[in-house]
Design a protein around this motif. Sequence first.
Motif, PDB file in Angstrom:
ATOM      1  N   ARG A  62     -14.531   1.745  -1.796  1.00 50.98           N
ATOM      2  CA  ARG A  62     -13.679   0.765  -2.482  1.00 50.98           C
ATOM      3  C   ARG A  62     -14.517  -0.337  -3.078  1.00 50.98           C
ATOM      4  O   ARG A  62     -15.088  -1.048  -1.908  1.00 50.98           O
ATOM      5  CB  ARG A  62     -12.458   0.676  -2.103  1.00 50.98           C
ATOM      6  CG  ARG A  62     -11.398   1.886  -1.819  1.00 50.98           C
ATOM      7  CD  ARG A  62     -10.165   1.506  -1.395  1.00 50.98           C
ATOM      8  NE  ARG A  62      -9.273   0.712  -2.096  1.00 50.98           N
ATOM      9  CZ  ARG A  62      -7.942   0.214  -1.867  1.00 50.98           C
ATOM     10  NH1 ARG A  62      -7.605   0.595  -0.617  1.00 50.98           N
ATOM     11  NH2 ARG A  62      -7.363  -0.561  -2.534  1.00 50.98           N
ATOM     12  N   LYS A  81      -5.712  13.560   0.426  1.00 51.08           N
ATOM     13  CA  LYS A  81      -4.529  13.269   0.307  1.00 51.08           C
ATOM     14  C   LYS A  81      -3.652  14.577   0.047  1.00 51.08           C
ATOM     15  O   LYS A  81      -2.552  14.679   0.467  1.00 51.08           O
ATOM     16  CB  LYS A  81      -4.110  12.284  -0.977  1.00 51.08           C
ATOM     17  CG  LYS A  81      -2.643  12.059  -1.267  1.00 51.08           C
ATOM     18  CD  LYS A  81      -2.400  10.914  -2.311  1.00 51.08           C
ATOM     19  CE  LYS A  81      -2.686   9.959  -1.612  1.00 51.08           C
ATOM     20  NZ  LYS A  81      -2.260   8.413  -2.501  1.00 51.08           N
ATOM     21  N   GLY A 141       0.215   3.622  -2.858  1.00 51.89           N
ATOM     22  CA  GLY A 141      -0.230   4.987  -2.568  1.00 51.89           C
ATOM     23  C   GLY A 141       0.152   6.181  -2.144  1.00 51.89           C
ATOM     24  O   GLY A 141      -0.182   7.555  -2.128  1.00 51.89           O
ATOM     25  N   GLN A 184       0.808  -1.178   0.166  1.00 50.46           N
ATOM     26  CA  GLN A 184       0.095   0.106  -0.014  1.00 50.46           C
ATOM     27  C   GLN A 184       0.816   1.461  -0.067  1.00 50.46           C
ATOM     28  O   GLN A 184       0.656   2.312  -0.838  1.00 50.46           O
ATOM     29  CB  GLN A 184      -0.999   0.029   1.136  1.00 50.46           C
ATOM     30  CG  GLN A 184      -1.983   1.438   1.340  1.00 50.46           C
ATOM     31  CD  GLN A 184      -2.734   1.464   2.418  1.00 50.46           C
ATOM     32  OE1 GLN A 184      -3.507   0.364   2.815  1.00 50.46           O
ATOM     33  NE2 GLN A 184      -2.605   2.197   3.484  1.00 50.46           N
ATOM     34  N   ALA A 207      -0.417   7.450   2.232  1.00 49.04           N
ATOM     35  CA  ALA A 207      -0.621   6.380   1.297  1.00 49.04           C
ATOM     36  C   ALA A 207      -1.979   5.858   1.220  1.00 49.04           C
ATOM     37  O   ALA A 207      -2.461   5.417   0.583  1.00 49.04           O
ATOM     38  CB  ALA A 207       0.439   5.352   1.167  1.00 49.04           C
ATOM     39  N   GLY A 208      -2.529   5.886   2.444  1.00 50.15           N
ATOM     40  CA  GLY A 208      -3.859   5.293   2.716  1.00 50.15           C
ATOM     41  C   GLY A 208      -5.065   6.177   2.306  1.00 50.15           C
ATOM     42  O   GLY A 208      -6.167   5.853   2.450  1.00 50.15           O
ATOM     43  N   SER A 209      -4.695   7.525   2.026  1.00 48.21           N
ATOM     44  CA  SER A 209      -5.674   8.378   1.814  1.00 48.21           C
ATOM     45  C   SER A 209      -5.844   8.750   0.226  1.00 48.21           C
ATOM     46  O   SER A 209      -4.929   8.105  -0.675  1.00 48.21           O
ATOM     47  CB  SER A 209      -5.343   9.781   2.378  1.00 48.21           C
ATOM     48  OG  SER A 209      -4.030  10.307   1.907  1.00 48.21           O
ATOM     49  N   THR A 210      -6.828   9.322  -0.351  1.00 48.47           N
ATOM     50  CA  THR A 210      -7.129   9.656  -1.689  1.00 48.47           C
ATOM     51  C   THR A 210      -7.579  11.169  -1.859  1.00 48.47           C
ATOM     52  O   THR A 210      -7.824  11.733  -1.163  1.00 48.47           O
ATOM     53  CB  THR A 210      -8.098   8.617  -2.004  1.00 48.47           C
ATOM     54  OG1 THR A 210      -9.463   8.756  -1.338  1.00 48.47           O
ATOM     55  CG2 THR A 210      -7.796   7.070  -2.144  1.00 48.47           C
ATOM     56  N   ASN A 238      -8.952   4.804   3.877  1.00 46.59           N
ATOM     57  CA  ASN A 238      -8.708   4.207   2.634  1.00 46.59           C
ATOM     58  C   ASN A 238      -9.421   3.144   2.520  1.00 46.59           C
ATOM     59  O   ASN A 238      -9.284   2.394   1.346  1.00 46.59           O
ATOM     60  CB  ASN A 238      -7.126   3.728   2.471  1.00 46.59           C
ATOM     61  CG  ASN A 238      -6.946   2.562   3.625  1.00 46.59           C
ATOM     62  OD1 ASN A 238      -7.495   2.537   4.568  1.00 46.59           O
ATOM     63  ND2 ASN A 238      -5.717   1.692   3.087  1.00 46.59           N
TER      64      ASN A 238
END
Length: 615
Positions: free
Chosen positions: A364, A237, A207, A203, A230-233, A329
């Motif tokens: 997701r 992010k 990410g 991950q 890395a775990g966000s979008t 995430n």
Amino acid sequence: MTAATHLPASPATTVLTITAATVQAGEHVQTLPFNLIAPSTLNPRKAFDQAALTELAQNIYERTTRDEHGHITASGIIQNLLARPTERGTAELAAGERRYRAVKLLVEGLNIQVRTGTDPNGQPIMSSVFVQVPDTYPMPVLVQDMTDADLIEAATVENAQRADMTPLEEADAYMALLSAGRTEDYIALRYGKHPTTVRNRIQLAAGLGKEGRKLLQEDKISLDTAKLIAGSTGELKKLLLERARMGSNTETLRYLVKRAGFMVEYALFDVQASGLHFEVNLLGDMPQKFSNFAAAMKLQRAALEAKKAEAEASGEWKEVVIVGVEESNAALPTDEWVNYYSVPGGYTDLCLVMVYCAQTGYVREYENVARKAAVKEFERNRRAQPGTAHTVSASEEGKGVREAAHITAHQTRSEALDAYHAANPKATLALACVALAQSGTLYSSTKLMGLRTDERKAAPITPETKALAAQIAARFPIFTTNAEGTLGYADRASATGPALLDALTHESVTEADLTLIFAYFTHRTVGAWAHNTNRPSRDLNAYAARIGADTEVQRRFTLTPEFLNAYTSADLNTIVQGMPADVIFYNRCESPTIIAYASNLPFLTVRYRASRSAP
């Protein structure tokens, strides 16, 4: 230090007549010229410590042997490199890039420190000397046919063993292996990692993004912060990256994620038709989110239910499930589900899981996953069938290594190691020496002669210790002696497990050589003690009496005036109670008080010397 001395490059060796066409895979180590070897772009490790490379280059140069004419007759590299043949007739490195880069420094020319004499105090005089080797320098290489996955795996194994990879390089290696067809379970088993660690690293690689990578590589953010990014979008992010650049710590960023609310960008429903309002953010530094969180989440759930009904109608999945989680995430809950990387071959009850974050509304979808309980039941049933126990079927190749395969692999490895070392006590002694040399002591859970070795006090350095250290350093170039006369490593490269193991398991090493090393590190532990006021153990006292060490204690135990002057009479009386019998006190001053006190002490013989300089 003298001025740098320039030495001519060593004459090209006449031993090597290798051409590009001869670089082929084989079972044995080959000697290839340096100019036929090239590093691989697939190696996950990108950063190398320049100082450590320079030390390694000097070490290789010093170990290189030459004939009377200066021609190189043997390489200074002890451990061979691993490579695969290329269509161009060269060798592409899979393992050993540190050694390759060190030789590259020698080919380009390098200033190294050499001992050129000794000063009046007996200290070595070091000078800077320019050295260079030809680009045909002999390199020991094992050339094997390898796929990209095999090459990445070999490079990752070496770097992991030397603890040379950064977390991001490790993450990129796992991602590359995954892309090359390896499974998460296989990676976890191959490198001795927990499957969760492997998933977190993957991950991180997938990410973190270009900007996040730069911040982590420059040590401007911690690994925990990098994991959060890395775990966000999306907009979240971007916000986390901006705050990380400004110096916000992990806890602050974690709080931002929790208070981010339902992001407008994550809505599955028609935002305009919903009539929901957005929160006003005058500074523009926060992603847009819905003012009414509960109403937005209700619409999001309704949209998810509609998608679920549509997926169920397709008949493609055994189940379609909606799962809410706290992670931003929307990661698949691995306590209940198995992702498609680890689903065993032949298993057909695949599901679609829609995971949404209960804090931000992010969704997701995970296709081709399975319930963990159902997979375990499937594997139990298959193992119960005749001829399938303790094996991994061909249909499972590349589909995941389950618990039975883990156990079988561990058992097989253990049996092989046990069989080898039971028949090779010399190899076992070498491993014990490596462990002692790396730690400098026995593990804290170990007891020796009744003494715990944790929190121990250092034993004095004796002439016998210095002599033993010098003998070991003369036999093994990987060791050296420091100013105090004790043993240390010749350079940073020597301190690594593989380099040390290579040196101590070389075919030229005898059991007598290993006994010297074992004696050095063990005897330093035997002489240590755990607490100042505790008496030695009964076993240690009996052992000391048997070898005559108690008599030597009486000979060496000397009380000086400086020692006695540091204590009151009451303190001295307490000290005397713990002294050996017949302790000798040498008077080195003319203090009547000390002489009178010492003369009245029980078990103490006072001797006088005419000169203070007497030994």
